[in-house]
Design an enzyme around this catalytic site. Structure first.
Site, PDB file in Angstrom:
ATOM      1  NE  ARG A  93      -1.825   1.310   3.576  1.00  0.00           N
ATOM      2  CZ  ARG A  93      -3.061   1.518   3.113  1.00  0.00           C
ATOM      3  NH1 ARG A  93      -3.772   0.487   2.672  1.00  0.00           N
ATOM      4  NH2 ARG A  93      -3.571   2.725   3.079  1.00  0.00           N
ATOM      5  CB  CYS A 117      -3.774  -3.803   4.859  1.00  0.00           C
ATOM      6  SG  CYS A 117      -3.289  -2.986   6.347  1.00  0.00           S
ATOM      7  CB  ILE A 328      -1.985   4.541  14.979  1.00  0.00           C
ATOM      8  CG1 ILE A 328      -1.122   5.356  15.942  1.00  0.00           C
ATOM      9  CG2 ILE A 328      -1.766   4.945  13.518  1.00  0.00           C
ATOM     10  CD1 ILE A 328      -1.308   6.855  15.870  1.00  0.00           C
ATOM     11  NE  ARG A 398       5.029  -6.029   2.780  1.00  0.00           N
ATOM     12  CZ  ARG A 398       3.868  -5.364   2.703  1.00  0.00           C
ATOM     13  NH1 ARG A 398       2.744  -5.973   3.000  1.00  0.00           N
ATOM     14  NH2 ARG A 398       3.839  -4.107   2.337  1.00  0.00           N
TER      15      ARG A 398
HETATM   16  C1  EPZ Z   1       2.977   4.688   7.667  1.00  0.00           C
HETATM   17  O1  EPZ Z   1       1.781   4.145   7.138  1.00  0.00           O
HETATM   18  C2  EPZ Z   1       3.914   3.513   7.829  1.00  0.00           C
HETATM   19  N1  EPZ Z   1       4.180   2.920   6.522  1.00  0.00           N
HETATM   20  C3  EPZ Z   1       3.291   2.483   8.769  1.00  0.00           C
HETATM   21  O2  EPZ Z   1       4.246   1.424   8.948  1.00  0.00           O
HETATM   22  C4  EPZ Z   1       3.032   3.148  10.109  1.00  0.00           C
HETATM   23  O3  EPZ Z   1       2.395   2.217  10.973  1.00  0.00           O
HETATM   24  C5  EPZ Z   1       2.130   4.373   9.908  1.00  0.00           C
HETATM   25  O4  EPZ Z   1       2.741   5.269   8.956  1.00  0.00           O
HETATM   26  C6  EPZ Z   1       1.888   5.139  11.198  1.00  0.00           C
HETATM   27  O5  EPZ Z   1       3.099   5.551  11.725  1.00  0.00           O
HETATM   28  C7  EPZ Z   1       5.077   3.506   5.692  1.00  0.00           C
HETATM   29  O6  EPZ Z   1       5.642   4.547   5.995  1.00  0.00           O
HETATM   30  C8  EPZ Z   1       5.328   2.820   4.389  1.00  0.00           C
HETATM   31  P1  EPZ Z   1      -0.841   6.912   8.264  1.00  0.00           P
HETATM   32  P2  EPZ Z   1       0.616   5.141   6.596  1.00  0.00           P
HETATM   33  O7  EPZ Z   1      -1.356   7.473   6.998  1.00  0.00           O
HETATM   34  O8  EPZ Z   1       1.224   6.326   5.959  1.00  0.00           O
HETATM   35  C9  EPZ Z   1      -5.480   7.196   8.990  1.00  0.00           C
HETATM   36  C10 EPZ Z   1       5.047  -0.760   8.874  1.00  0.00           C
HETATM   37  O9  EPZ Z   1       4.816  -1.714   9.620  1.00  0.00           O
HETATM   38  N2  EPZ Z   1      -5.557   7.795   7.654  1.00  0.00           N
HETATM   39  O10 EPZ Z   1       0.031   7.760   9.144  1.00  0.00           O
HETATM   40  O11 EPZ Z   1      -0.339   4.332   5.807  1.00  0.00           O
HETATM   41  C11 EPZ Z   1      -5.136   5.713   8.933  1.00  0.00           C
HETATM   42  O12 EPZ Z   1      -6.298   4.941   8.742  1.00  0.00           O
HETATM   43  C12 EPZ Z   1       3.904   0.127   8.447  1.00  0.00           C
HETATM   44  O13 EPZ Z   1       6.184  -0.422   8.452  1.00  0.00           O
HETATM   45  C13 EPZ Z   1      -6.775   8.311   7.204  1.00  0.00           C
HETATM   46  O14 EPZ Z   1      -7.776   8.263   7.910  1.00  0.00           O
HETATM   47  O15 EPZ Z   1      -0.062   5.562   7.976  1.00  0.00           O
HETATM   48  C14 EPZ Z   1      -4.515   5.459  10.275  1.00  0.00           C
HETATM   49  O16 EPZ Z   1      -5.536   5.225  11.219  1.00  0.00           O
HETATM   50  C15 EPZ Z   1       2.561  -0.368   8.957  1.00  0.00           C
HETATM   51  N3  EPZ Z   1      -6.844   8.855   5.960  1.00  0.00           N
HETATM   52  C16 EPZ Z   1      -3.823   6.791  10.615  1.00  0.00           C
HETATM   53  O17 EPZ Z   1      -4.390   7.763   9.723  1.00  0.00           O
HETATM   54  C17 EPZ Z   1      -5.754   8.937   5.135  1.00  0.00           C
HETATM   55  O18 EPZ Z   1      -5.880   9.460   4.010  1.00  0.00           O
HETATM   56  C18 EPZ Z   1      -2.337   6.786  10.409  1.00  0.00           C
HETATM   57  O19 EPZ Z   1      -2.101   6.354   9.100  1.00  0.00           O
HETATM   58  C19 EPZ Z   1      -4.534   8.407   5.605  1.00  0.00           C
HETATM   59  C20 EPZ Z   1      -4.451   7.852   6.860  1.00  0.00           C
END
Ligand code: EPZ
Length: 419
Positions: A93, A117, A328, A398
């Site tokens: 993703r 996911c 989160i 991964r």
């Molecule tokens: C990044 O994911 C990381 N992945 C994740 O690591 C990490 O857990 C996460 O940030 C939080 O720190 C990468 O950097 C590749 P978010 P990301 O957007 O960007 C909500 C790992 O294990 N949200 O900060 O997808 C979302 O649902 C992975 O290495 C919205 O609502 O995380 C979540 O509840 C897992 N709308 C929260 O924000 C949006 O448009 C944080 O998600 C985007 C996100």
């Protein structure tokens, strides 16, 4: 599919290096699209997700080649496609952050939405609304985001949640937009800061990365650059837990000590001896003299959600009641079900897990469900009596480079076998 066999009970000792950060590497690779000149990235970890990102970029016409064990050269002289297909985005993703740079570079992008996911729905609404604010015409059709913009224009954008991916996507779209962009409630993670440093080395004008407000002054074009990716703080934290859960004495090298304050504070609260040096972290003590803790995951600099599963394995070894709250993601306790099969006493109530610790874990056949959950099971296996068999370890590949070799070098009885 491979599985991992672990015979627990060994106190890990010795020294181990941390690899480059997966979550810094992935957006930095996508940023190569923003220039037609070559870029060279160092300290890149050899991971499945990196291979997936390179395959996605290759499909867009970006040439890439490994110029060293952990060094890649990329060149997006010609972008020959505007599409990031479902097959790619579904497997990783993080590919969705290709949207911003691809749109900024070519004026068009058709990127599959990632879908949910294992750990949650993970919508991309903040990515889309932010890039729409920059003037893109975006529509959702057949599971794809279709975006067009002759030239993006700077805007003032508020993020409802400090999303890491949305911050990165919007930043990469804004660096060559016309005028100023102000991104408020931006993610502060070190990986966002590393991306901003790389973009600045390409000629972007970015101020405030690492704070809640990031300012961007759009420039006409970006040029090639070289960059060394920061170390992986989540791997470093995972290795620290491995030392603590076995009651060993491990020195972790190339550690981003300054990025782990919340994690080190929790380990010390549990009674683990943690000594920070110049880029090194010495972790000793730990089991069996561990104290229970309360822990809440939060956006950086709070306790990282990516280390929640690992800490849950650790607190099963702390006599008393620990409480872990995941703020989160809405479904990030799958590892708890597997830990319970190993004898852990865990009660889950919505976003909170209550762990009654202090019991020895027993080895069992368990299944990895996502990247960090698989690490949690490895850690439990290191502490458990007899043999733990972890299937679907491709999840591990991964995000952890040569993990079995690193743990074996510290004395762990761990073996990777073909299933
Ligand atoms: C990044 O994911 C990381 N992945 C994740 O690591 C990490 O857990 C996460 O940030 C939080 O720190 C990468 O950097 C590749 P978010 P990301 O957007 O960007 C909500 C790992 O294990 N949200 O900060 O997808 C979302 O649902 C992975 O290495 C919205 O609502 O995380 C979540 O509840 C897992 N709308 C929260 O924000 C949006 O448009 C944080 O998600 C985007 C996100």
């Amino acid at each position: 599919m491979d599985k991992m066999l672990i015979r627990g009970g060994v106190k890990l000792t010795g020294e181990v290096p941390v690899s480059g950060s997966k979550n810094a590497t992935l957006p930095i690779l996508m940023a190569a699209l923003l220039t037609d000149e070559p870029v060279r990235i160092r300290n890149v970890p050899r991971l499945r997700d990196v291979a997936t990102a390179l395959a996605l970029l290759n499909g867009l016409g970006v040439e890439s080649r490994w110029t060293g064990e952990h060094e890649i050269e990329l060149c997006a002289a010609r972008v020959t496609s505007h599409e990031a297909p479902y097959e790619m985005v579904k497997t990783m993703r993080a590919s969705f952050v290709v949207l911003g740079p691809l749109l900024a570079r070519t004026g068009r992008a058709r990127v599959s939405t990632p879908g949910g996911c294992a750990i949650g729905a993970r919508p991309v609404n903040l990515h889309i609304s932010g890039i729409r604010s920059l003037g893109a015409r975006i529509q959702l059709r057949n599971g794809y985001v279709e975006a067009h913009a002759e030239r993006l224009s700077g805007a003032r954008i508020w993020l409802d949640t400090p999303s890491v991916g949305a911050t990165e996507n919007i930043l990469m779209a804004a660096v060559t937009a016309r005028g100023q962009t102000q991104l408020e409630n931006a993610a502060r993670e070190p990986e966002v800061q590393d991306l901003a440093r790389f973009l600045a080395s390409m000629g972007a004008k970015i101020y405030g990365a690492g704070s809640h407000v990031i300012e961007v002054e759009g420039v006409e074009r970006l040029h090639g650059a070289e960059h060394a990716v920061i170390a992986d703080r989540i791997e470093a934290g995972s290795l620290a837990v491995a030392a603590a859960i076995t009651g060993g004495d491990v020195t972790i090298r190339n550690t981003p000590v300054g990025q782990l304050d919340a994690v080190l504070a929790k380990l010390r609260e549990m009674g683990v001896a943690v000594t920070a040096g110049d880029g090194t972290l010495r972790v000793s003590g730990g089991a069996p003299a561990l104290r229970p803790v309360e822990l809440r995951t939060l956006p950086y600099p709070g306790f990282p959600t990516d280390l929640q599963a690992q800490m849950m394995a650790l607190v099963t070894q702390a006599a008393g009641t620990s409480v872990i709250t995941e703020t989160i993601f809405e479904n990030r306790f799958m590892h708890a079900l597997e830990l319970m099969r190993m004898g852990a006493d865990i009660v889950m109530k919505g976003p909170t897990a209550i762990v009654h610790g202090g019991t020895r874990l027993q080895g069992a056949p368990v299944m990895a469900t996502d990247l960090r959950a698989s690490m949690s099971l490895i850690l439990a296996g290191l502490a458990a009596e007899n043999v733990t068999e972890i299937s679907r370890v491709y999840h591990l590949d991964r995000g952890y480079e040569a993990l079995d070799k690193k743990l074996a070098s510290l004395g762990a009885r761990i073996e990777r076998v073909n299933e």
